[in-house]
Design a protein around this motif. Structure first.
Motif, PDB file in Angstrom:
ATOM      1  N   ARG A 101       0.790  -1.254  -0.045  1.00 22.29           N
ATOM      2  CA  ARG A 101       0.068  -0.136  -0.028  1.00 22.29           C
ATOM      3  C   ARG A 101       0.770   1.183   0.072  1.00 22.29           C
ATOM      4  O   ARG A 101       0.413   2.366  -0.478  1.00 22.29           O
ATOM      5  CB  ARG A 101      -0.928   0.283   1.147  1.00 22.29           C
TER       6      ARG A 101
ATOM      7  N   THR B 228     -14.790  -1.050 -10.968  1.00 20.15           N
ATOM      8  CA  THR B 228     -14.253  -1.047  -9.487  1.00 20.15           C
ATOM      9  C   THR B 228     -14.789  -1.951  -8.614  1.00 20.15           C
ATOM     10  O   THR B 228     -14.174  -2.635  -7.812  1.00 20.15           O
ATOM     11  CB  THR B 228     -14.509   0.444  -9.039  1.00 20.15           C
TER      12      THR B 228
ATOM     13  N   GLN C 178     -12.864  -5.373  -9.371  1.00 22.14           N
ATOM     14  CA  GLN C 178     -11.717  -5.361  -8.930  1.00 22.14           C
ATOM     15  C   GLN C 178     -11.836  -5.782  -7.133  1.00 22.14           C
ATOM     16  O   GLN C 178     -10.832  -6.570  -6.631  1.00 22.14           O
ATOM     17  CB  GLN C 178     -11.008  -4.032  -9.085  1.00 22.14           C
ATOM     18  N   LEU C 179     -12.588  -5.222  -6.675  1.00 20.10           N
ATOM     19  CA  LEU C 179     -12.777  -5.437  -5.392  1.00 20.10           C
ATOM     20  C   LEU C 179     -13.236  -7.025  -5.089  1.00 20.10           C
ATOM     21  O   LEU C 179     -12.766  -7.788  -4.152  1.00 20.10           O
ATOM     22  CB  LEU C 179     -13.727  -4.561  -4.585  1.00 20.10           C
TER      23      LEU C 179
ATOM     24  N   GLU D 297     -12.696  -9.347  -6.632  1.00 21.91           N
ATOM     25  CA  GLU D 297     -11.452 -10.448  -7.096  1.00 21.91           C
ATOM     26  C   GLU D 297     -10.427 -10.147  -6.077  1.00 21.91           C
ATOM     27  O   GLU D 297      -9.426 -10.795  -6.182  1.00 21.91           O
ATOM     28  CB  GLU D 297     -10.945 -10.053  -8.447  1.00 21.91           C
ATOM     29  N   THR D 298     -10.516  -9.565  -5.072  1.00 25.32           N
ATOM     30  CA  THR D 298      -9.465  -9.333  -4.000  1.00 25.32           C
ATOM     31  C   THR D 298      -9.724 -10.515  -3.231  1.00 25.32           C
ATOM     32  O   THR D 298     -10.743 -10.922  -2.614  1.00 25.32           O
ATOM     33  CB  THR D 298      -9.787  -7.991  -3.233  1.00 25.32           C
TER      34      THR D 298
ATOM     35  N   TYR E 255      -6.230  -6.607   2.598  1.00 25.54           N
ATOM     36  CA  TYR E 255      -6.349  -6.998   1.355  1.00 25.54           C
ATOM     37  C   TYR E 255      -7.165  -5.750   0.425  1.00 25.54           C
ATOM     38  O   TYR E 255      -6.789  -5.287  -0.375  1.00 25.54           O
ATOM     39  CB  TYR E 255      -6.571  -8.502   0.915  1.00 25.54           C
ATOM     40  N   VAL E 256      -8.315  -5.579   1.214  1.00 25.78           N
ATOM     41  CA  VAL E 256      -9.510  -4.793   0.743  1.00 25.78           C
ATOM     42  C   VAL E 256      -8.690  -3.314   0.602  1.00 25.78           C
ATOM     43  O   VAL E 256      -8.668  -2.693  -0.251  1.00 25.78           O
ATOM     44  CB  VAL E 256     -10.726  -4.621   1.462  1.00 25.78           C
TER      45      VAL E 256
ATOM     46  N   ASN F  40      -5.529  -2.458   0.381  1.00 25.78           N
ATOM     47  CA  ASN F  40      -4.710  -2.322  -0.574  1.00 25.78           C
ATOM     48  C   ASN F  40      -5.097  -2.161  -1.926  1.00 25.78           C
ATOM     49  O   ASN F  40      -4.813  -1.453  -2.794  1.00 25.78           O
ATOM     50  CB  ASN F  40      -3.691  -3.584  -0.613  1.00 25.78           C
ATOM     51  N   THR F  41      -6.422  -2.834  -2.160  1.00 24.70           N
ATOM     52  CA  THR F  41      -6.932  -2.664  -3.563  1.00 24.70           C
ATOM     53  C   THR F  41      -7.536  -1.543  -3.424  1.00 24.70           C
ATOM     54  O   THR F  41      -7.482  -0.720  -4.432  1.00 24.70           O
ATOM     55  CB  THR F  41      -8.026  -3.820  -3.810  1.00 24.70           C
TER      56      THR F  41
ATOM     57  N   ARG G 194      -5.067   1.269  -4.723  1.00 30.88           N
ATOM     58  CA  ARG G 194      -4.689   1.054  -5.939  1.00 30.88           C
ATOM     59  C   ARG G 194      -5.856   2.100  -6.745  1.00 30.88           C
ATOM     60  O   ARG G 194      -5.633   2.579  -7.575  1.00 30.88           O
ATOM     61  CB  ARG G 194      -4.660  -0.131  -6.352  1.00 30.88           C
TER      62      ARG G 194
END
Length: 785
Positions: free
Chosen positions: A141, A469, A472-473, A475-476, A630-631, A633-634, A637
């Motif tokens: 991050r 968006t 993308q979340l 697939e986290t 992990y969420v 970090n996504t 991005r």
């Protein structure tokens, strides 16, 4: 009144006895000094707390980066600062993206130059975390190159996690982005104090300091029996009664002064250690812990004075004669009436403030402090009488029981003094627990979030499409399900008098989380109706169909505001399709019932995308410990300046939470003092009975019997002390709740836990004293020279 030459000579002789009276003298002086020193160290720490809190507040104000509503234009002395704060495993990380707009842009406190784009300056604690194996997820991050560290002047604590990062392309109208020309608040204002919170602070300080004072007064009486025997020898060589008391006072004075020295050393050591310790998420720099000179002087004067007064008070009923001390005879029975006056006077001082609450005016701080002190001092006054009255009626039993009871009957005051500190601490803790439990509902709020359906919420930044968006979340790692919504408002006309409707755009799966749908496929439009429900008092409940003042009828033309610039309004129109299905609103994951128009993506015009804002609710896999990381970090991005919201079921007032944290930190320190002082007191008691224990072993008494007798000698007064503490604590807690105009409710689990903690401390101290006890129980202990 001037002190005569004889008085000074007697005091000096007492000081010489303390340090030059052989092993007995300096061992007693050392034990007294250690006991007093532990208390003095905690008192000095307490006197330093106001300064520490003030410095933390000043540091926080000095780095404030808000323009307080002032509209600034770009200049060579302006800076764009964007909030880039984040959270890592429940620890907040303060972060800012900085873009200087000129050579005179203000530097944040603690750094010498602005980091370049792609670089960052971090706090020492954050640098250590990022370089460790535990910081692997956080490095994803915060991948920027570290070029320096933030100095102490830019941090509020030694363990604070903070960073400044170089940025470019920031816009002052962006979310969380401000333009400033200086750091700090130019017009600080004092907020109005909440009387209940002021009351909490006062009681916390009194409750934490009273056990310290009790232990200091107990420490100066270490070795009292052996001291009295030495004083009897002085009578034999010609000293009168007054001289012996002055000599005893001098001996106590020497131990207290040595205690001041040791206490200062302990404090300086603890001050340095404090810089490397974090408790309950709070940390300080050693430089913060500077005691107030006036308060430190008060401690330096009060402790020796208290030592002298306590010694003289203890000798008031002791007749020291040349051939012995008349303490060995049956002591006079303690009187009860004056002991009851103390708690009664305390209740009398608190009674005038009963029922004032938050609306009845401020509490008188002096009366509150005095009343609580008198009630807690009443514990120390009543406990010796209770112990004496109970042990006098105890009868026969096992040999260990008889040894313990007989010892208590001969010196119940010594046993009560050992337990007084525990009793005061437990009584105060019970009262505070009742007060916190009773007032918590005023400072906590149910968020109404349904944590079984989602645990985090991510806002989609401006210019980002909702669907990719959300994908993308989804697939986290650690994400089980996402519910994505575009939300906005539409009017049935361009004027100010137009009716409005809330519009929610989402796929069928997400729409079923907010309404009961008859059937759903892409391209459908629904009119959602909110049915009233019983008011449950939660902040997220919606009980009326007020989400729309325009009927979603087929063919209705609606206007969406797509303005990028408020001074240049633009809008597009959308005609409601011919088929509009009816839906009944249900609680969404936030606990809210939304009405208005529900639209699937196939029926929503792409041109109106700028009129709605995306919100994504994320359901996590609880079996993965770092799912939230992990969420985050996504989300970083997706938008580095947007921190995902982590849902909680209850939200507390920040000031209230700070007071609770302060209580816990103080309680840990006081419990450590209690344990250490009790251990010192226990060792002193064992040292005084060394020959008695050796004699019993020499006559064939089993060590197990003697060990059990020592345990009984501790357990009986501790049990009586905890019962008294519970009664006084419940009384004080009830009075404090009445003062805050709060219904009296006893939290029995807290009462039992507080008494259990007190008993646990005593049990640990007793176990630690067993090894020296076993060493003392040897027949060769009778040897003398």
């Amino acid at each position: 009144m001037r002190l005569g030459r004889g008085t000074w000579r007697d005091l000096a002789m007492g000081v010489r006895f303390a340090f030059a009276g052989g092993r007995e003298g300096w061992v007693r002086a050392l034990l007294t000094a250690v006991g007093v020193g532990l208390g003095v160290a905690l008192l000095l720490l307490t006197t330093a707390l106001p300064n520490a809190l003030a410095v933390r507040h000043e540091r926080g104000d000095a780095r404030a980066d808000t323009n307080y509503g002032e509209h600034l234009k770009r200049a060579d002395n302006t800076l764009l600062s964007a909030n880039a704060s984040t959270t890592f495993r429940d620890t907040d990380i303060r972060g800012r993206d900085l873009e200087p707009e000129g050579p005179k842009a203000p530097l944040p406190p603690g750094i010498d130059e602005f980091p370049a784009v792609g670089e960052m300056v971090v706090s020492p604690a954050l640098k250590k975390l990022l370089e460790s194996s535990d910081g692997k997820l956080l490095r994803e991050r915060l991948p920027n190159r570290i070029t320096g560290t933030i100095a102490e002047s830019g941090l509020i604590g030694s363990h604070e996690l903070a960073f400044y990062r170089g940025a470019e392309g920031l816009t002052p109208d962006g979310a969380g982005i401000t333009r400033i020309d200086e750091y700090g608040n130019p017009n600080p204002t004092e907020s109005e104090s909440d009387p209940v919170l002021v009351l909490l602070v006062l009681v916390v300080f009194v409750v934490l300091l009273m056990p310290v004072a009790v232990f200091i007064t107990a420490a100066v009486r270490f070795g009292g029996e052996r001291r009295d025997r030495r004083l009897a020898a002085l009578r034999l060589v010609g000293a009168d009664g007054r001289s012996t008391r002055r000599i005893a006072a001098g001996e106590a004075l020497a131990g207290a002064v040595l205690g001041l020295v040791l206490g200062t050393v302990f404090f300086l050591i603890g001050r340095e250690v404090a810089g490397s310790v974090e408790m309950f998420g709070q940390s300080v720099f050693p430089s913060y812990l500077n005691p107030s000179p006036l308060l430190a002087l008060l401690v330096a004067v009060a402790v020796p004075a208290a030592a002298v007064l306590v010694t003289l008070f203890a000798l008031r009923g002791v007749v020291i004669e040349p051939l012995g001390v008349v303490r060995t005879a049956k002591p006079a029975r303690r009187r009860l009436w004056w002991r009851l006056l103390l708690p009664a006077a305390g209740l009398g001082m608190l009674y005038p403030m009963v029922g004032q609450g938050r609306d009845g005016g401020d509490f008188n701080q002096y009366m509150v402090t005095g009343g609580v002190i008198l009630l807690l001092v009443g514990v120390t006054a009543l406990l010796p009488w209770i112990v004496e009255a109970v042990v006098a009626r105890l009868g026969a039993g096992a040999v260990s029981w008889q040894l313990a009871v007989r010892r208590l009957q001969l010196s119940s005051g010594t046993a009560a003094r050992m337990v007084n500190g525990i009793a005061v601490a437990v009584a105060g803790a019970i009262a505070l627990q009742m007060l916190f439990a009773g007032t918590s509902s005023d400072y906590t709020k149910d968020t109404a979030y349904d944590l079984s359906r989602a645990q985090m919420q991510v806002s989609v930044p401006k210019g980002k499409a909702l669907a990719p968006t959300a994908r993308q979340l989804a697939e986290t790692r650690g994400v089980r399900q996402v519910y994505a919504f575009d939300e906005g408002y539409a009017n049935d006309g361009p004027g100010d008098d137009a009716n409005w409707a809330r519009v929610t755009v989402a796929d069928c799966t997400s729409l079923r989380e907010v309404a009961k749908l008859p059937s759903c496929r892409d391209g459908d439009v629904f009119a959602s109706h909110v049915t009233p429900k019983a008011d449950d008092g939660s902040s997220g409940s919606q009980n009326a169909d007020d989400e729309s003042t325009v009927a979603a009828k087929p063919g209705t033309k609606l206007w969406f505001d797509t303005s990028e610039d408020p001074e240049k309004p633009t809008s597009i129109t959308w005609t409601v399709p011919k088929v509009v299905k009816q839906a009944e609103s249900i609680d969404d994951p936030t606990g809210y019932r939304r009405g208005g128009i529900l639209v699937t993506p196939g029926a929503f015009p792409a041109r109106a995308a700028t009129a709605v804002r995306g919100q994504i609710y994320v359901r996590l896999d609880d079996s993965l410990p770092d799912a939230r990381e992990y969420v985050r970090n996504t989300a970083a991005r997706i938008d580095p300046n947007q921190e995902p919201m982590t849902w909680v079921s209850v939200k507390r007032n920040d000031e209230y939470s700070s007071i609770r944290t302060g209580l816990f930190v103080g309680a840990v320190c006081v419990l450590a003092l209690i344990g250490a002082s009790l251990l010192v007191s226990q060792l002193e008691q064992l040292r005084e009975r060394k020959k008695l224990l050796s004699a019993l072993v020499a006559f064939g008494t089993r060590r197990r019997t003697l060990s059990l007798s020592v345990l009984w000698q501790t357990a009986i007064p501790v049990g009586l002390g905890l019962l008294l503490a519970s009664a006084v604590g419940l009384t004080l807690g009830a009075v404090l709740l009445k003062m805050t105009d709060t219904p009296v409710r006893v939290d029995w689990s807290s009462v039992l836990s507080m008494t259990g903690v007190g008993a646990g401390v005593v049990l640990v101290v007793t176990l630690l004293s067993l090894p020296p006890l076993l060493r003392l129980m040897r027949p060769d202990g009778l040897r003398t020279e």
